[in-house]
Scaffold this motif. Structure first.
Motif, PDB file in Angstrom:
ATOM      1  N   ASN A   1     -25.031   3.076  36.690  1.00 34.32           N
ATOM      2  CA  ASN A   1     -23.753   2.885  37.171  1.00 34.32           C
ATOM      3  C   ASN A   1     -22.894   4.109  37.197  1.00 34.32           C
ATOM      4  N   TYR A   2     -23.152   5.013  36.026  1.00 34.46           N
ATOM      5  CA  TYR A   2     -22.542   6.365  36.180  1.00 34.46           C
ATOM      6  C   TYR A   2     -22.818   7.302  37.406  1.00 34.46           C
ATOM      7  N   TRP A   3     -24.062   7.281  37.882  1.00 32.55           N
ATOM      8  CA  TRP A   3     -24.590   7.925  38.828  1.00 32.55           C
ATOM      9  C   TRP A   3     -23.649   7.302  40.287  1.00 32.55           C
ATOM     10  N   GLY A   4     -23.831   5.925  40.276  1.00 33.20           N
ATOM     11  CA  GLY A   4     -23.462   5.330  41.392  1.00 33.20           C
ATOM     12  C   GLY A   4     -21.816   5.544  41.546  1.00 33.20           C
ATOM     13  N   SER A   5     -21.027   5.620  40.505  1.00 32.56           N
ATOM     14  CA  SER A   5     -19.443   5.760  40.343  1.00 32.56           C
ATOM     15  C   SER A   5     -19.548   7.098  41.161  1.00 32.56           C
ATOM     16  N   LYS A   6     -20.224   8.196  40.760  1.00 33.78           N
ATOM     17  CA  LYS A   6     -20.221   9.537  41.326  1.00 33.78           C
ATOM     18  C   LYS A   6     -20.433   9.604  42.890  1.00 33.78           C
ATOM     19  N   LEU A   7     -21.600   8.717  43.253  1.00 36.71           N
ATOM     20  CA  LEU A   7     -21.918   8.947  44.495  1.00 36.71           C
ATOM     21  C   LEU A   7     -20.787   8.243  45.379  1.00 36.71           C
ATOM     22  N   LEU A   8     -20.039   7.081  45.100  1.00 27.68           N
ATOM     23  CA  LEU A   8     -18.949   6.427  45.600  1.00 27.68           C
ATOM     24  C   LEU A   8     -17.769   7.229  45.334  1.00 27.68           C
ATOM     25  N   ASN A   9     -17.830   8.535  44.583  1.00 28.39           N
ATOM     26  CA  ASN A   9     -16.586   9.030  44.270  1.00 28.39           C
ATOM     27  C   ASN A   9     -15.474   8.213  43.908  1.00 28.39           C
ATOM     28  N   SER A  10     -15.605   7.168  43.282  1.00 29.88           N
ATOM     29  CA  SER A  10     -14.773   5.991  42.510  1.00 29.88           C
ATOM     30  C   SER A  10     -14.704   6.064  41.093  1.00 29.88           C
TER      31      SER A  10
ATOM     32  N   GLU B   1     -28.904  15.258  36.625  1.00 23.50           N
ATOM     33  CA  GLU B   1     -28.933  14.567  38.217  1.00 23.50           C
ATOM     34  C   GLU B   1     -27.586  14.309  38.448  1.00 23.50           C
ATOM     35  N   ALA B   2     -26.616  14.188  37.557  1.00 22.39           N
ATOM     36  CA  ALA B   2     -25.229  14.186  37.748  1.00 22.39           C
ATOM     37  C   ALA B   2     -24.677  15.368  38.333  1.00 22.39           C
ATOM     38  N   ALA B   3     -25.159  16.420  37.752  1.00 26.28           N
ATOM     39  CA  ALA B   3     -24.736  17.964  38.311  1.00 26.28           C
ATOM     40  C   ALA B   3     -25.296  17.981  39.649  1.00 26.28           C
ATOM     41  N   ARG B   4     -26.601  17.414  40.061  1.00 28.35           N
ATOM     42  CA  ARG B   4     -27.099  17.856  41.425  1.00 28.35           C
ATOM     43  C   ARG B   4     -26.445  16.849  42.233  1.00 28.35           C
ATOM     44  N   ILE B   5     -26.011  15.639  41.663  1.00 25.40           N
ATOM     45  CA  ILE B   5     -25.056  14.606  42.965  1.00 25.40           C
ATOM     46  C   ILE B   5     -24.044  15.410  43.205  1.00 25.40           C
ATOM     47  N   GLU B   6     -23.271  16.274  42.224  1.00 30.67           N
ATOM     48  CA  GLU B   6     -21.960  17.028  42.482  1.00 30.67           C
ATOM     49  C   GLU B   6     -22.372  18.210  43.600  1.00 30.67           C
ATOM     50  N   GLY B   7     -23.541  18.964  43.263  1.00 31.40           N
ATOM     51  CA  GLY B   7     -23.960  19.898  44.067  1.00 31.40           C
ATOM     52  C   GLY B   7     -23.086  21.287  44.054  1.00 31.40           C
ATOM     53  N   LYS B   8     -22.382  21.397  42.695  1.00 33.74           N
ATOM     54  CA  LYS B   8     -21.458  22.617  42.850  1.00 33.74           C
ATOM     55  C   LYS B   8     -22.024  23.409  41.402  1.00 33.74           C
ATOM     56  N   GLY B   9     -23.123  23.117  41.107  1.00 30.46           N
ATOM     57  CA  GLY B   9     -23.887  24.277  40.279  1.00 30.46           C
ATOM     58  C   GLY B   9     -23.168  24.210  38.937  1.00 30.46           C
ATOM     59  N   ARG B  10     -22.732  23.267  38.419  1.00 30.05           N
ATOM     60  CA  ARG B  10     -21.923  23.325  37.049  1.00 30.05           C
ATOM     61  C   ARG B  10     -23.199  23.161  35.956  1.00 30.05           C
ATOM     62  N   PRO B  11     -22.637  23.989  34.670  1.00 36.61           N
ATOM     63  CA  PRO B  11     -23.861  24.024  33.927  1.00 36.61           C
ATOM     64  C   PRO B  11     -24.270  22.901  33.232  1.00 36.61           C
ATOM     65  N   VAL B  12     -25.241  22.599  33.012  1.00 39.91           N
ATOM     66  CA  VAL B  12     -25.854  21.384  31.921  1.00 39.91           C
ATOM     67  C   VAL B  12     -26.411  22.011  30.457  1.00 39.91           C
ATOM     68  N   PHE B  13     -25.845  21.576  29.738  1.00 34.62           N
ATOM     69  CA  PHE B  13     -26.354  22.155  28.304  1.00 34.62           C
ATOM     70  C   PHE B  13     -27.151  20.843  27.729  1.00 34.62           C
ATOM     71  N   VAL B  14     -28.398  21.092  27.300  1.00 37.44           N
ATOM     72  CA  VAL B  14     -29.136  20.069  26.615  1.00 37.44           C
ATOM     73  C   VAL B  14     -29.386  20.464  25.189  1.00 37.44           C
ATOM     74  N   THR B  15     -29.213  19.787  24.199  1.00 41.67           N
ATOM     75  CA  THR B  15     -29.366  20.046  22.748  1.00 41.67           C
ATOM     76  C   THR B  15     -30.831  19.088  22.270  1.00 41.67           C
ATOM     77  N   ASP B  16     -31.715  19.726  22.144  1.00 42.62           N
ATOM     78  CA  ASP B  16     -32.893  18.880  21.735  1.00 42.62           C
ATOM     79  C   ASP B  16     -32.846  18.533  20.295  1.00 42.62           C
ATOM     80  N   CYS B  17     -32.955  16.968  20.387  1.00 46.09           N
ATOM     81  CA  CYS B  17     -32.656  16.331  18.938  1.00 46.09           C
ATOM     82  C   CYS B  17     -33.837  15.790  18.394  1.00 46.09           C
ATOM     83  N   ALA B  18     -35.154  15.950  19.140  1.00 43.58           N
ATOM     84  CA  ALA B  18     -36.455  15.209  18.730  1.00 43.58           C
ATOM     85  C   ALA B  18     -36.802  15.995  17.716  1.00 43.58           C
ATOM     86  N   ILE B  19     -36.555  15.774  16.373  1.00 42.63           N
ATOM     87  CA  ILE B  19     -37.161  16.617  15.279  1.00 42.63           C
ATOM     88  C   ILE B  19     -37.793  15.535  14.385  1.00 42.63           C
TER      89      ILE B  19
END
Lengths: 259, 447
Positions: B101-110, B138-156
């Motif tokens: 749903n999120y990606w689709g909303s981005k793809l539709l720019n709506s 993927e969200a950043a890839r859809i945008e294609g503007k090189g915005r950073p993605v920070f990921v915190t690994d919580c699998a402890i």
């Protein structure tokens, strides 16, 4: 006291008439496009054939997938409740009921007093129900009776892996092209269906004594596969496709007695 | 009404209902308009630490993905468009429905709340669910503007462990694991400082963390009040209330609202005000509902049955603890435990501890906890049965659902299961589910 249970299935309407708790009539009719008319026809034919008039009936209870379409019924109840009530009246010792109709398959766990303690129903897909066997018999171009006979004569187990009736049909066609023996293909269909039904039934932890109800309980090939899959024998019921209608008629009696 | 049921209790609407809705709408408007006044927009998973980003200024606004995906799901025609767009872009139908749903909303720019999709300045995801680890990449890839993605690994590993002797779970925090997460937080703060060109303000962090600890525990306190008979709240209403904690746990406005709501719910308990005036039975459910079909919870009311909430609405973004005798209770905030936070590291430590102790985080590590937790909820909230959603739209929270169902059934708990999808209406059969609920109600003796 005369009560009627009407079980509106996906393929057939079953009607049971009770007089003083005894079955005095039963009948059935096919479900056609005009649902209400199909239900009424089956109901009226059963009454007429057995010499009853509608005005003599004290209470009509509907059950099954299309219960809401039985507009002449006083009330409706669910299939699980009806089947459990019917089975308990016939054999109170039954703990697990596997009901296989044309469209639905379900497993019902009872506690020995007839109370339902757990149930599982097939999800959205008829691959574990009677329509599946009928579709496969059509694909094999044999009658259902011949399909069952052939299945029972098979000595070989062949897997059918498709979950879906459409894909399973493709698999059956492939097996035909590979010149697989007809008996073995028929059995493979029953085995596949038994596997699906068993995995659903295991969700309620199958415990003996077990009985199988619904129209598919007439299919000896299917019962044979299911028996092998579950590793247990079944308590056989007379007229297994009428159990839900019978249970509904009994529930109608219960309703009147409480009133 | 399906039956002629006796009205046993008085009932009245929630006074603060409209305010809750307003706050939710304002949240999305604030995010969308953040750039108008030079503010920062960021997006990430709802199971995160919004308070850490709050250290970058009072004009920093989050968009959490899961509630946004759920909001889209609620609007079935828009959800269908989003899913079609996502599938056209090559995303398969069997991945998380919120994500599609999120990606689709981005793809539709709506944007679901009006206008074009307001793109964030950066993404920050706390990685506990395997598929959600890819969400913002993927969200950043859809945008294609090189915005950073920070990921915190919580699998402890699991925060709670099972005690064979008592048959209960207990808190057993893994200090090295918490330190591992805290170290990542320090590192992310430094990197984001450089990226945004803004200095980090610890005072803002402490203030936001205080709100986050409070928001994560006030809702459980409210949920505890629903143990009352009659239940002052019902699940369908709770879905609109719990969600604030999924939007921004660091919000002072949400904290004020939750306090107000808690007072009102306490007042309803004191006066015997019921959510369902005909209450004669209580059920709970487990995970996300099919958002486009919340009417199934209203259908229960035809039987005089109230759904008192779920393991999901109780604990999704909130902090619970387990007492020595195995009871679920709201977790105590550092302040309630007499801990004064004066430095960044201590603050991040307690935030990480709160996050990692989340019951749903732990479902990814040990799904036996959920089965046990639901049994406890069933007992503590005086339930008569449990509804289980075989949610095809969520791999993470559905993990172990069939085993959990068996566990509950084996403990003599009446359980019904229904299949569906939280965000994709194509996978939910309303008529069949209603029939199944009817059957379940009958098995509970509600005729």
């Amino acid at each position: 006291m005369i009560t009627v249970g009407v079980d509106v299935g996906a393929k057939k309407v079953k009607v049971v008439v009770l007089k003083d708790n005894q079955i005095v009539a039963k009948g059935s009719g096919l479900m056609e496009m005009d649902r209400e008319k199909s239900i009424r026809d089956a109901f009226e034919d059963t009454l007429k054939t057995n010499g009853f008039k509608e005005k003599e009936i004290d209470y009509i209870l509907a059950t099954g997938a299309g219960a809401k379409s039985a507009v002449f019924a006083a009330k409706d109840t669910t299939l699980v409740t009806s089947i459990a009530r019917g089975v308990h009246a016939i054999d109170p010792s039954i703990i697990t009921i596997i009901d296989i109709g044309a469209n639905d398959a379900m497993a019902i766990k009872c506690d020995g007093t007839g109370k339902v303690v757990d149930f599982a129903v097939n999800e959205k897909c008829a691959a574990g129900a009677g329509s599946f066997v009928e579709a496969m018999a059509r694909a094999m171009e044999v009658s259902l009776e011949d399909f069952v006979t052939a299945s029972l004569q098979s000595t070989k187990s062949i897997p059918i892996n498709a979950q879906c009736v459409i894909f399973a049909e493709s698999e059956v066609v492939s097996l035909i092209h590979e010149e697989t023996a007809r008996n073995d293909i028929c059995r493979a269909v029953h085995d596949a269906m038994a596997g699906r039904i068993s995995s659903m039934a295991r969700r309620v932890r199958v415990e003996a004594p077990v009985t199988v109800t619904g129209g598919v309980a007439y299919n000896e090939g299917m019962l044979d596969s299911l028996k092998k899959e579950l590793g247990m024998d079944f308590v056989r019921m007379e007229n297994p496709e009428y159990i839900a209608a019978y249970g509904a008629a009994l529930l109608a009696v219960d309703t009147l007695q409480k009133a | 009404m399906q039956f002629d049921l006796e009205i046993k209790y008085p009932s009245e609407p929630l006074k603060c209902w409209a305010k809750g809705k307003e706050l939710r709408d304002k949240y999305y408007q604030d995010y969308a308009s953040a750039h108008d006044s030079g503010g920062i927009r960021w997006s990430g998973g709802a199971a995160g630490l919004e308070s850490v980003m709050a250290g970058f200024g009072r004009d920093v606004y989050p968009l959490t993905g899961e509630p946004y995906g759920a909001s889209i799901a609620f609007d079935r025609p828009f959800a269908a468009k989003c899913q079609a767009a996502a599938e056209e872009a090559g995303y398969p139908r069997d991945v998380c429905a919120y994500m599609r749903n999120y990606w689709g909303s981005k793809l539709l720019n709506s944007f679901a709340f009006g206008g074009a999709f307001p793109e964030p300045d950066l993404y920050w995801q706390f990685h506990s669910c395997c598929s959600h680890g890819k969400w913002y990449q993927e969200a950043a890839r859809i945008e294609g503007k090189g915005r950073p993605v920070f990921v915190t690994d919580c699998a402890i590993g699991p925060y709670f462990k099972f005690n064979e002797k008592t048959g209960n779970y207990y808190a057993a925090p893994n200090e090295n694991g918490i330190r591992y997460v805290v170290n990542q937080l320090h590192s992310h703060i430094e990197k984001i400082e450089k990226y945004l060109g803004r200095p980090y303000q610890d005072e803002l962090l402490f203030e936001a963390a205080d709100n986050q600890f409070a928001n994560m525990t006030i809702w459980p306190e409210i949920f505890m009040l629903n143990k009352a008979i009659p239940a002052p709240l019902d699940q369908k209403s709770m879905f609109s209330l719990y969600v604030l904690g999924a939007l921004n746990k660091a919000s002072a406005d949400f904290r004020a609202f939750y306090n107000e709501l808690k007072d009102e719910v306490q007042d309803r308990v004191n006066r015997g005000i019921a959510a369902v005036p005909t209450e004669r039975a209580r059920v709970m459910d487990d995970i996300q509902p099919p958002w486009g079909f919340l009417k199934i919870f209203r259908h229960l009311e035809n039987y005089g049955c109230v759904c008192i909430g779920s393991y999901y609405s109780a604990s999704l973004m909130f902090a619970w603890d387990i007492t020595e005798d195995g009871m679920l209770v709201p977790k105590k905030t550092p302040k309630q435990r007499g801990i004064e936070i004066k430095d960044r590291d201590t603050c991040l430590w307690h935030l990480a501890d709160f996050l990692l102790s989340n019951l749903w985080f732990n479902n990814m590590q040990d799904n036996g906890l959920k089965a046990w937790g639901m049994k406890k909820m069933y007992e503590q909230w005086h339930c008569d049965g449990i509804m289980i959603h075989y949610n095809r739209g969520c791999e993470g929270l559905s993990m172990g659902v069939a085993e959990q169902r068996l566990y509950l059934a084996e403990h003599g708990i009446p359980v019904m299961s229904f299949e569906g999808n939280m965000g994709d209406a194509r996978e939910f059969d309303e008529a069949e589910t209603i029939k199944r609920i009817d059957t379940f109600m009958e098995t509970l003796g509600l005729k």
